[in-house]
Each structure stands twice: as C-alpha cells, then as structure tokens.
Design an enzyme around this catalytic site. Sequence first.
Site, mmCIF file in Angstrom:
data_model
loop_
_atom_site.group_PDB
_atom_site.id
_atom_site.type_symbol
_atom_site.label_atom_id
_atom_site.label_comp_id
_atom_site.label_asym_id
_atom_site.label_seq_id
_atom_site.Cartn_x
_atom_site.Cartn_y
_atom_site.Cartn_z
ATOM 1 N N THR A 56 0.746 -1.506 -0.054
ATOM 2 C CA THR A 56 -0.130 0.128 -0.031
ATOM 3 C C THR A 56 0.846 1.410 0.238
ATOM 4 O O THR A 56 1.764 1.395 0.676
ATOM 5 C CB THR A 56 -0.665 0.150 1.194
ATOM 6 O OG1 THR A 56 -1.810 -1.537 1.168
ATOM 7 C CG2 THR A 56 -1.438 1.494 1.396
ATOM 8 N N LYS A 132 -8.293 1.590 -3.900
ATOM 9 C CA LYS A 132 -6.997 1.255 -2.432
ATOM 10 C C LYS A 132 -7.459 2.476 -1.352
ATOM 11 O O LYS A 132 -8.324 1.885 -0.624
ATOM 12 C CB LYS A 132 -6.326 0.493 -2.289
ATOM 13 C CG LYS A 132 -5.541 0.131 -0.965
ATOM 14 C CD LYS A 132 -5.775 -0.975 -0.024
ATOM 15 C CE LYS A 132 -5.822 -1.374 1.223
ATOM 16 N NZ LYS A 132 -4.238 -1.974 1.969
#
Length: 160
Positions: A56, A132
């Site tokens: 991420t 995301k």
Amino acid sequence: MHLRQWGASNAAEVRSSSDAVFVMVMTGEEAKLVILGKDGLVSNMKAGGAVLLTATIKPNEESRIAAAVEGSGINLIDSPVSARYPGAQSGTLTLMAAEPDGILEQFAPVMEAVSGTIHRVGEKAGMGKTVKACLQTLIGSIFSVTFEAYVLTAKAGVKR
C-alpha cells in the site's frame, strides 16, 4: 505456469527462478529498491515475468516505478490487497488489480493462490492504489459515523 511453494536461500535465487514475485513492503522507497535497485527484480528476473506490487504505497509512487519498469521485459501489476492477516493466512485476500490487457489473465493462477477475489480496476499503474485509497477512506468514514452514533446514544441515555 506451475505454482509451487518453496523457500529460497537468498533474493537472487527468488529473482532468477520465479515467473512472478509479490512485493509487499512498507514504503514506496522500499518498493523502488526491491524492484529497481542494483540487485532488484527488474534487472534479474526472466523476461516475461511479473512483479505484483501489493504494497500500500501512493499511486504516484506506483506510477513512477511502472515508468521505470517499462521496456524492461518485466510486467508490473498494481495489485494492492484488502483483508489483512486473516485473509493472507487463508488465501482469501481481495486484490484490486490494474495492468495492461492480457497480463492479468496470464498471471491469474498466481494471484488466485492468495486471493479469493480479484477486481480488475484499470489498465494503468496507480489505479489499483487509488481504488484502495478510496476503499480505506470509505471504511474510515463508516467507523467515524458508527462511533459518533454510539456517543449520541450514550449521551441520550440509551442503554444497550
């Protein structure tokens, strides 16, 4: 494409003998080093292989890494994950994948080994990371509203 689980004694062994490598690190700089560094994946993997960048990191970091990988013969799949540790342990992570046409299908068996659900969210690097980030924003706002509702009911004297 054969799927197998095995241990490697060093990073060079992973790079030289793998068609696909998941990269899940903490920062964009770490991702850049693992993928593009002197002993990185791009300079040591076989042409046609794929790096699945599941970390991420910021979408613009993903885009910069993708630009540097372009023309190397290595495919980069932007595929951040959701479902945390339990999903990783059970092979039911959710992947939000962004990649050029055909690459996802080619590496789907590798992705399915760790994922219960693969969402193709675009064709450009950074799109998976953007989805995301939006998902995390939505989840965060749901938590905030839920906690505010609990406070409101408590202040109003509502019992469980």
